[in-house]
Scaffold this active site. Sequence first.
Site, PDB file in Angstrom:
ATOM      1  CD  GLU A  49     -23.657 -27.556  30.730  1.00 10.22           C
ATOM      2  OE1 GLU A  49     -24.321 -27.317  29.696  1.00 10.22           O
ATOM      3  OE2 GLU A  49     -23.610 -26.783  31.712  1.00 10.22           O
ATOM      4  CD  GLU A  58     -28.857 -28.417  36.080  1.00 10.04           C
ATOM      5  OE1 GLU A  58     -27.657 -28.504  35.776  1.00 10.04           O
ATOM      6  OE2 GLU A  58     -29.429 -27.342  36.415  1.00 10.04           O
TER       7      GLU A  58
HETATM    8  O1  KIV Z   1     -22.243 -25.223  37.246  1.00 12.48           O
HETATM    9  C1  KIV Z   1     -22.800 -25.851  38.154  1.00 12.48           C
HETATM   10  O2  KIV Z   1     -22.841 -25.417  39.301  1.00 12.48           O
HETATM   11  C2  KIV Z   1     -23.404 -27.135  37.831  1.00 12.48           C
HETATM   12  C3  KIV Z   1     -24.219 -27.800  38.888  1.00 12.48           C
HETATM   13  C4  KIV Z   1     -25.532 -27.141  38.984  1.00 12.48           C
HETATM   14  C5  KIV Z   1     -24.330 -29.244  38.645  1.00 12.48           C
HETATM   15  O3  KIV Z   1     -23.271 -27.589  36.742  1.00 12.48           O
END
Ligand code: KIV
Length: 300
Positions: free
Chosen positions: A130, A197
């Site tokens: 991220e 997201e």
């Molecule tokens: O951790 C996860 O499952 C994610 C998805 C929601 C994209 O980051």
Amino acid sequence: MSTVPQPPRRHGGTPAFHRISPRDIALRKGGAPIVCITAYTAPMAGFMDQHVDLLLVGDTMGMVVYGMSSTLGVTLDMSIAHGQAVMRGSQRACVIVDMPFGTYQVSREEAFKNCARAMAETGCAGIKLEGGVEMAPTVEYLVQRGIPVLAHVGLKPQSVNVVGGFRVQGRSTEEAKAVLADAKSMADAGAFAIVVEGTVESLARKITETVKPPTIGIGASPACDGQIIVAEDILGLYSAFTPKFVKRYAELGKEVSNAVERYAADVRARRYPAAEHLYGPAESSKTKKAARRKTTKARP
Ligand code: KIV
């Protein structure tokens, strides 16, 4: 028999380089939608593998598998163990392991060490992390050293404590600009694709039109180059919280509850196990053959 030497299969399943690759995904910008879903276990990976392009061993495992209230408690050891399971259970999909909170933010060097460990110990094709502008030097460092990176911008669940919860991003002009800048910086740093997201639809559309790598939307826009979803959400296996963008395709949680209710009733009424489930002292060869057909593995 083939004389072509086969690569070692340390992790089970098919090696990452025989599967859909991060490069294959990158080349699908503007093409047929890229189908992505989370997976955390070998059986689930096996059920989904043939239908999707990418399996993400997401840190959402903290919430949907371990019952945590956020993704922050997931450790690298957990991600690696689940990554190995997903590799064993799948053959075709590109498997990406999500880097847990705290494993890539301290320095580029530490990020490389942890990402390389995740790749070496699972056999996955790349990692997800991220971040936006602040993570760009790290992403560039990783990509230049052989780590394919799936970036994740917009709503970043590892930052819930800073932004004040799971809040849709891009509602103000300033916020939209910042998310767009994040996506651009991830593209420039060499991410092979970008998860977008929880943003307003117009922002996800704009990001998709602007950046070169494919965008993978979740709570974002149908205009994204692909979509990702948490498997447990669409299968009815997680009900603590259901975001607006989730479409339920099955109610497996209810199925499990109904099945176990019937099992419990059978046990209490001594209907289970019945005669056909019991072993005799000397089974006839006919019975043995029938039993073998029923099971693939010998069980006591
Ligand atoms: O951790 C996860 O499952 C994610 C998805 C929601 C994209 O980051």
